[in-house]
Structure formats: C-alpha cells, structure tokens
Scaffold this motif. Structure first.
Motif, PDB file in Angstrom:
ATOM      1  N   UNK A   1       0.839  -1.196   0.000  1.00  0.00           N
ATOM      2  CA  UNK A   1       0.000   0.000   0.000  1.00  0.00           C
ATOM      3  C   UNK A   1       0.876   1.247   0.000  1.00  0.00           C
ATOM      4  N   UNK A   2       0.795   2.010  -1.089  1.00  0.00           N
ATOM      5  CA  UNK A   2       1.537   3.257  -1.234  1.00  0.00           C
ATOM      6  C   UNK A   2       0.638   4.418  -0.842  1.00  0.00           C
ATOM      7  N   UNK A   3       0.993   5.133   0.206  1.00  0.00           N
ATOM      8  CA  UNK A   3       0.210   6.266   0.684  1.00  0.00           C
ATOM      9  C   UNK A   3       0.828   7.547   0.134  1.00  0.00           C
ATOM     10  N   UNK A   4       0.464   7.880  -1.090  1.00  0.00           N
ATOM     11  CA  UNK A   4       1.050   9.039  -1.753  1.00  0.00           C
ATOM     12  C   UNK A   4       0.333  10.316  -1.321  1.00  0.00           C
ATOM     13  N   UNK A   5       0.834  11.448  -1.795  1.00  0.00           N
ATOM     14  CA  UNK A   5       0.280  12.733  -1.373  1.00  0.00           C
ATOM     15  C   UNK A   5      -1.133  12.938  -1.897  1.00  0.00           C
ATOM     16  N   UNK A   6      -1.415  12.488  -3.120  1.00  0.00           N
ATOM     17  CA  UNK A   6      -2.720  12.748  -3.727  1.00  0.00           C
ATOM     18  C   UNK A   6      -3.558  11.503  -3.930  1.00  0.00           C
ATOM     19  N   UNK A   7      -3.031  10.326  -3.601  1.00  0.00           N
ATOM     20  CA  UNK A   7      -3.772   9.100  -3.834  1.00  0.00           C
ATOM     21  C   UNK A   7      -3.182   7.964  -3.019  1.00  0.00           C
ATOM     22  N   UNK A   8      -3.948   6.883  -2.903  1.00  0.00           N
ATOM     23  CA  UNK A   8      -3.468   5.643  -2.315  1.00  0.00           C
ATOM     24  C   UNK A   8      -3.487   4.578  -3.403  1.00  0.00           C
TER      25      UNK A   8
ATOM     26  N   UNK B   1     -10.097   2.614  -9.377  1.00  0.00           N
ATOM     27  CA  UNK B   1      -9.734   2.012 -10.662  1.00  0.00           C
ATOM     28  C   UNK B   1      -8.958   0.720 -10.419  1.00  0.00           C
ATOM     29  N   UNK B   2      -9.316  -0.331 -11.162  1.00  0.00           N
ATOM     30  CA  UNK B   2      -8.653  -1.628 -11.088  1.00  0.00           C
ATOM     31  C   UNK B   2      -7.769  -1.809 -12.308  1.00  0.00           C
ATOM     32  N   UNK B   3      -6.496  -2.114 -12.092  1.00  0.00           N
ATOM     33  CA  UNK B   3      -5.567  -2.385 -13.186  1.00  0.00           C
ATOM     34  C   UNK B   3      -5.027  -3.809 -13.047  1.00  0.00           C
ATOM     35  N   UNK B   4      -5.494  -4.760 -13.866  1.00  0.00           N
ATOM     36  CA  UNK B   4      -4.939  -6.123 -13.798  1.00  0.00           C
ATOM     37  C   UNK B   4      -3.447  -6.121 -14.073  1.00  0.00           C
ATOM     38  N   UNK B   5      -2.707  -6.980 -13.334  1.00  0.00           N
ATOM     39  CA  UNK B   5      -1.267  -7.041 -13.491  1.00  0.00           C
ATOM     40  C   UNK B   5      -0.788  -8.399 -13.982  1.00  0.00           C
ATOM     41  N   UNK B   6      -1.717  -9.343 -14.161  1.00  0.00           N
ATOM     42  CA  UNK B   6      -1.395 -10.589 -14.849  1.00  0.00           C
ATOM     43  C   UNK B   6      -2.547 -10.905 -15.792  1.00  0.00           C
ATOM     44  N   UNK B   7      -2.430 -11.961 -16.562  1.00  0.00           N
ATOM     45  CA  UNK B   7      -3.448 -12.281 -17.564  1.00  0.00           C
ATOM     46  C   UNK B   7      -4.700 -12.831 -16.885  1.00  0.00           C
ATOM     47  N   UNK B   8      -5.811 -12.135 -17.021  1.00  0.00           N
ATOM     48  CA  UNK B   8      -7.068 -12.566 -16.405  1.00  0.00           C
ATOM     49  C   UNK B   8      -7.904 -13.433 -17.340  1.00  0.00           C
ATOM     50  N   UNK B   9      -7.516 -13.504 -18.610  1.00  0.00           N
ATOM     51  CA  UNK B   9      -8.228 -14.355 -19.550  1.00  0.00           C
ATOM     52  C   UNK B   9      -9.611 -13.831 -19.894  1.00  0.00           C
ATOM     53  N   UNK B  10     -10.497 -14.746 -20.266  1.00  0.00           N
ATOM     54  CA  UNK B  10     -11.863 -14.377 -20.651  1.00  0.00           C
ATOM     55  C   UNK B  10     -12.762 -14.286 -19.420  1.00  0.00           C
ATOM     56  N   UNK B  11     -13.720 -13.379 -19.514  1.00  0.00           N
ATOM     57  CA  UNK B  11     -14.661 -13.221 -18.418  1.00  0.00           C
ATOM     58  C   UNK B  11     -15.563 -12.034 -18.659  1.00  0.00           C
ATOM     59  N   UNK B  12     -16.094 -11.495 -17.577  1.00  0.00           N
ATOM     60  CA  UNK B  12     -17.031 -10.383 -17.669  1.00  0.00           C
ATOM     61  C   UNK B  12     -16.760  -9.367 -16.563  1.00  0.00           C
TER      62      UNK B  12
ATOM     63  N   UNK C   1      -6.483 -20.389  -7.850  1.00  0.00           N
ATOM     64  CA  UNK C   1      -6.451 -19.248  -8.761  1.00  0.00           C
ATOM     65  C   UNK C   1      -5.526 -18.184  -8.201  1.00  0.00           C
ATOM     66  N   UNK C   2      -4.959 -17.386  -9.094  1.00  0.00           N
ATOM     67  CA  UNK C   2      -4.037 -16.333  -8.692  1.00  0.00           C
ATOM     68  C   UNK C   2      -4.335 -15.080  -9.502  1.00  0.00           C
ATOM     69  N   UNK C   3      -4.557 -13.982  -8.809  1.00  0.00           N
ATOM     70  CA  UNK C   3      -4.830 -12.710  -9.482  1.00  0.00           C
ATOM     71  C   UNK C   3      -3.927 -11.629  -8.896  1.00  0.00           C
ATOM     72  N   UNK C   4      -3.374 -10.820  -9.798  1.00  0.00           N
ATOM     73  CA  UNK C   4      -2.579  -9.669  -9.396  1.00  0.00           C
ATOM     74  C   UNK C   4      -3.228  -8.429 -10.001  1.00  0.00           C
ATOM     75  N   UNK C   5      -3.353  -7.380  -9.199  1.00  0.00           N
ATOM     76  CA  UNK C   5      -3.942  -6.151  -9.715  1.00  0.00           C
ATOM     77  C   UNK C   5      -3.584  -4.982  -8.810  1.00  0.00           C
ATOM     78  N   UNK C   6      -3.765  -3.785  -9.354  1.00  0.00           N
ATOM     79  CA  UNK C   6      -3.588  -2.562  -8.586  1.00  0.00           C
ATOM     80  C   UNK C   6      -4.926  -1.873  -8.411  1.00  0.00           C
ATOM     81  N   UNK C   7      -5.088  -1.273  -7.252  1.00  0.00           N
ATOM     82  CA  UNK C   7      -6.236  -0.419  -6.991  1.00  0.00           C
ATOM     83  C   UNK C   7      -5.741   1.012  -6.810  1.00  0.00           C
ATOM     84  N   UNK C   8      -6.350   1.944  -7.541  1.00  0.00           N
ATOM     85  CA  UNK C   8      -6.012   3.360  -7.432  1.00  0.00           C
ATOM     86  C   UNK C   8      -7.187   4.095  -6.797  1.00  0.00           C
ATOM     87  N   UNK C   9      -6.963   4.666  -5.617  1.00  0.00           N
ATOM     88  CA  UNK C   9      -7.958   5.495  -4.945  1.00  0.00           C
ATOM     89  C   UNK C   9      -7.565   6.942  -5.189  1.00  0.00           C
TER      90      UNK C   9
END
Length: 551
Positions: free
Chosen positions: A248-255, A363-374, A406-414
């Motif tokens: 968790x990066x606690x930046x000046x304008x966002x987490x 905002x969600x940014x996938x960081x590995x291949x999530x494949x097909x889905x919805x 299952x394994x998922x990697x992603x970033x969340x931007x607040x």
C-alpha cells in the motif's frame, strides 16, 4: 440489502469463524506486558507460509459462525460502539520515532463479531508476533462497556484496522479495513467514499450471497521514512480461502494498492467476483427520480468505466433502477475498469454532510493475464443515500470447481481521477428528460402528441474541435425503439459537444432498452463508447398531461 450499514455496523452477513489452522500454527504466549504491543511468541512467517496456511485450511471444513461476544459488546448501539476509540499511545508503530505511518485497531462489538487476529512482522528476520487484545489498548469513554467482562480474554481479537499518515498521525485515517473483507482508502481530500472487498461470492445467483472474511493480518514494520507498507491477510469463507499480499503506497494525492492473491476453492463456486467494489448511486444528472431533496445529485460514483482488452473505452452511467438489474460485459484480459466519481464541484451536490464532491474514484488495473470473463455490474433499487446499491467485479469465464487454485494480481487506485484515460473524446455527462418538442419549448397543442424520451450526452476533449469542421457523426444503436431528432450542439461553458436525440417506443414493451453511441468523423471513431440502460414506462404512462404534472 443495506450494504452501507453492513460496512458501518456489519449486520453479521459474513458470519464466519475463527481459523483452527491459524490457531495451531501460532501458539499464544503467556499473557505478559512486553515492549510494544506485540506480545505473542515469535514464529517464522512470509507470503509462502501464508499460502500454505490458506491451502491447508481449504482442505478442512469451514469453521462456521463466530463465537458469541461478551454481552456488554454484543448489545452495543452504533453510537456506543463509535464512542470506543483506540488509544493512540498504543498504536502499532508508536515506538518508531519520526514515523510517516501508523496503525490502530478497531474493537469487536455490535455487528462486528469476527475476531480478527493481528501480527507484527519484522521484515528483516521474517519473525511474526501476535498482538493480543487487552482493554487498556482502548478508551471506552461513555460507551457503557463493562470492562470486567473483557479482562483476561486475549483471544477476543480485533474487528479491523486503520492506517494514519503524517502529519495527521492519530487524527485522520487514510486506509480502513473493517467488516468481512471490506476496505477503503482516501485521496488528498481525506474523504472516504466507495469500498472494495477481498472477494465476492454468489453476488447474483439463486443462492444467498457469501461474504468472505479476512481473519488475520500481518504487518511488516516499515522504516520511519517509509510511506509504503506491506500487510498480508488470510481470507476464509464456506466456499474458499485465500492468501493476500497488499503493498500500500500512501502518496500525497492518492493511495495505490498492489494486490496479489492466491485463492483455494473449498467447493464449487457459481459466481466468483475478483476485485469487487461497492458504491452508492441514488440520483444524478441522468436519473432524477430520487432527487426530491435540496441536493441536485447524490452518489459516491456516477459511472462504470472500462478499458477493454481490445483497446475500446466504455462509459456506462449508473442507474437507480426500479428493480434489481445485473449486467455482464464480456471481455478478455481487460486493461482496467472502475467506478468513478468525476464531478468534483460542490455546486453539483450542495452537500455539507456527505461531501460527495470530495469522494474518490476507484480504478482496477490487472497485473497478470485474467483471460476471458465479464465485468459485472449490479444495480439495486434504493430510496436514499444510506444504502450502498452498486456492485462491480470481474467474473472469470471458467467455472470454479472444488480444489481449484487461482491467482490474481492487480492494482487499486484510490484517487480523484483514474490513472488512465482515453485520448479520444470522453463522456462528460448524461441527461434525460421529456422529448417530442423543440428545445426551449414545452409539449402542447402545437407539437406532436406522441410521447418520447430525450437524451443529451455531453462529450469533451479529444479531437472534437478539429473534427467539427469535417463533420461529427453520432453512431447510435438501440435494442428497441427509434432515435429521432438527432442534434449536435457546441456548448461553450464546458467547451464540448452535446448530442441530443429523442427515443420513441415502437412497442408496448417495458423491457430495458440497451443504448449505445460513439462519435465518428470520416469513418473513424473519435470518442469513447457510451452505454446506457433505459427503463421505459408502461404504455398508459407514455403521455403528457398538464405541464404542472408532466411525467
């Protein structure tokens, strides 16, 4: 379902138990006051250890509902619970001089019945020590808690935790994990808004929704100058377990949260929700039914934004429908998606309690291949702003079977704005109202009697100004009905273009109308794609009466 009050007061929807495997892995030391607040015996720990724990736990039956709390805690009112405050002098990293970050814990009580275990982790030696509950960690003020019922119960645990950042140490938190697997963060407005979750299970199926719990956390002790910290979490539920790593990066304008999870299915799961988020939309520029208040708009988020795997950008304004709606948007290896709050003008809300103009986007940014889905979106009818009625998550196409990993990697931007946006024209606002008459007039004897609904979609940015002399073409697709009276207007106040069209029904159907539009110039798309779901009224309501009673 009252999701907001679930976050605030639990409602025990995610009832789950303490973790037997965890209890045997970490033996508890004799109760003794030592330096700092971590008083348990030391054990080796890292992410691989946590993954083994989650894997082994999935091989066992779920432990069931949490044990009852002492009566003095179980019967707390929300006001009494909120008056219990953690003692900042016993914060997790209180002994680190000139620290940038610190952690405090939430008390169990009221609907927060899950006894969550907390561990302090030395990242250099990989040694973890448990922080046991004791009453002197809290100030009970006028909560009316009988502290004598809590003495000698180090296994009472905690309900969650919150994180503080200098210079607001111990005054205003910026990250909060509380209730099931819910968590939130703020941007530089210090205003919480929508929530994320570790995992969603069966949100929209014929089974009751399952709310997994984070049952334990391990905090790597940061250096004094660090504004980034790492916390590990064990997740448990009837259908699955999980090992999570949050950076968790606690930046000046966002987490920014870098998340890696390893999930282990105990049983078949009909609907698995990855990177789920929960928000509120009561009314906005497009949906006015519930805006009969002094507030022009009421929402934590106003749109679902998607950056599809093929590069297409989608804007889907949110609705407060008359009946529950669930939509699934097919994709493969999405580049990102999120629930956004892009209007940050106080004038749009006139709210001095909720401060909706300050609420962050997620905002969600996938960081590995999530494949097909919805990308799935559920919109629940709500009568006011106290109900979180919007749910969004990624659902993998492949069904989940018992024993699957299952394994998922992603970033969340607040943050106030998402980290990425299209270079093409973007949707600025969506508005709806009466149709079938020219702008500036009103329905009456000089205009057609036939009923229609007007839509105004505002676009800004991109190459709109350069495209205008060459010709801007709205490309409109409807699942039913017809689009007429299409107009393109330049609007100087927001320096963009407004596309107007009237939707005319061609049948008596009240099924939702799926609308789609993008702007084109000389055969080339120049805007993101606008999606909308309109709910036409019953045939007997499709008429204009006295203009004082228009509907």
């Amino acid at each position: 379902m009252n999701r907001r009050r679930f976050i605030k007061a639990s409602m025990a929807l995610a009832a789950a138990c303490g973790t037997p495997a965890l209890a045997t892995f970490f033996s508890r030391a004799a109760w003794a006051q030592e330096s700092g607040i971590a008083d348990g015996s030391t054990r080796t720990f890292d992410f691989s250890v946590l993954q083994s724990m989650a894997h082994d736990l999935a091989q066992k039956a779920w432990g069931g509902a949490p044990r009852p709390l002492p009566k003095t805690l179980a019967d707390l009112t929300p006001q009494a619970y909120n008056s219990i405050q953690y003692d900042a002098g016993h914060s997790l990293w209180h002994n680190i001089e000139n620290r940038q970050l610190d952690v405090q814990f939430f008390h169990v009580g009221m609907g927060f019945r899950r006894r969550v275990r907390m561990f302090s982790l030395d990242q250099s030696t990989h040694q973890a020590r448990e922080v046991h509950f004791r009453p002197d960690l809290f100030n009970y003020h006028d909560a009316g808690v009988d502290v004598s019922q809590l003495e000698g119960q180090p296994d009472l645990g905690f309900a969650g935790f919150k994180v503080f950042k200098a210079p607001e140490l111990a005054r205003r938190d910026i990250v909060s994990f509380l209730g099931a697997s819910y968590f939130r963060a703020v941007d530089n407005t210090w205003q919480y808004g929508l929530s994320a979750r570790g995992l969603a299970i069966d949100t929209f199926t014929d089974k009751p929704e399952e709310f997994p719990d984070f049952t334990a956390f391990w905090f790597e002790t940061p250096k004094a100058s660090d504004t980034t910290f790492v916390v590990y979490a064990l997740l448990d539920s009837p259908s699955a377990t999980g090992a999570y790593k949050f950076t968790i990066e606690c930046e000046e304008t966002q987490v920014i949260m870098e998340i890696e999870n390893h999930l282990y299915a105990r049983q078949d799961i009909r609907q698995l929700g990855i990177a789920p988020m929960t928000s509120m939309f009561s009314c906005g520029t497009n949906e006015r039914t519930m805006c009969d208040t002094i507030h022009p708009q009421i929402h934590d988020s106003d749109r679902l934004s998607m950056w599809r795997g093929n590069g297409e950008w989608i804007c889907r304004p949110l609705n407060n429908p008359q009946r529950l709606q669930f939509n699934a948007f097919m994709d493969e290896n999405p580049k990102g998606f999120g629930l956004l709050q892009l209007d940050h003008r106080f004038e749009s809300y006139q709210d001095v309690m909720g401060w909706y103009n300050k609420r962050p986007s997620l905002w969600v940014e996938p960081r590995n291949a999530w494949g097909k889905g919805h990308v799935c979106l559920m919109e629940i009818p709500t009568t006011g702003e106290t109900l979180d009625n919007i749910v969004c998550f990624w659902q993998p196409e492949k069904p989940v079977k018992a024993g699957d990993t299952l394994n998922f990697k992603y970033r969340l931007y607040w943050s106030a704005e998402p980290p990425y946006h299209t270079n093409m024209a973007r949707v600025y606002a969506t508005r709806t109202g009466m149709g079938s008459f020219p702008e500036g007039w009103a329905p009456g004897e000089h205009f057609p009697e036939k009923w229609s609904r007007r839509f105004a979609i505002d676009f800004v940015g991109g190459d709109l100004k350069d495209a205008a002399p060459k010709g801007i073409e709205p490309v409109i697709t409807l699942s039913s009905g017809e689009a007429r009276q299409v107009e393109i207007l330049y609007v100087e106040p927001f320096d963009g273009y407004r596309i107007l069209f009237d939707w005319y029904p061609t049948s008596d159907s009240v099924d939702p109308v799926e609308m789609r539009m993008f702007l084109r110039c000389q055969g080339k798309a120049i805007s993101e794609t606008w999606l909308y779901q309109y709910f036409p009224p019953a045939p007997d309501k499709r008429k204009y009466v006295d203009e004082r009673q228009m509907r």
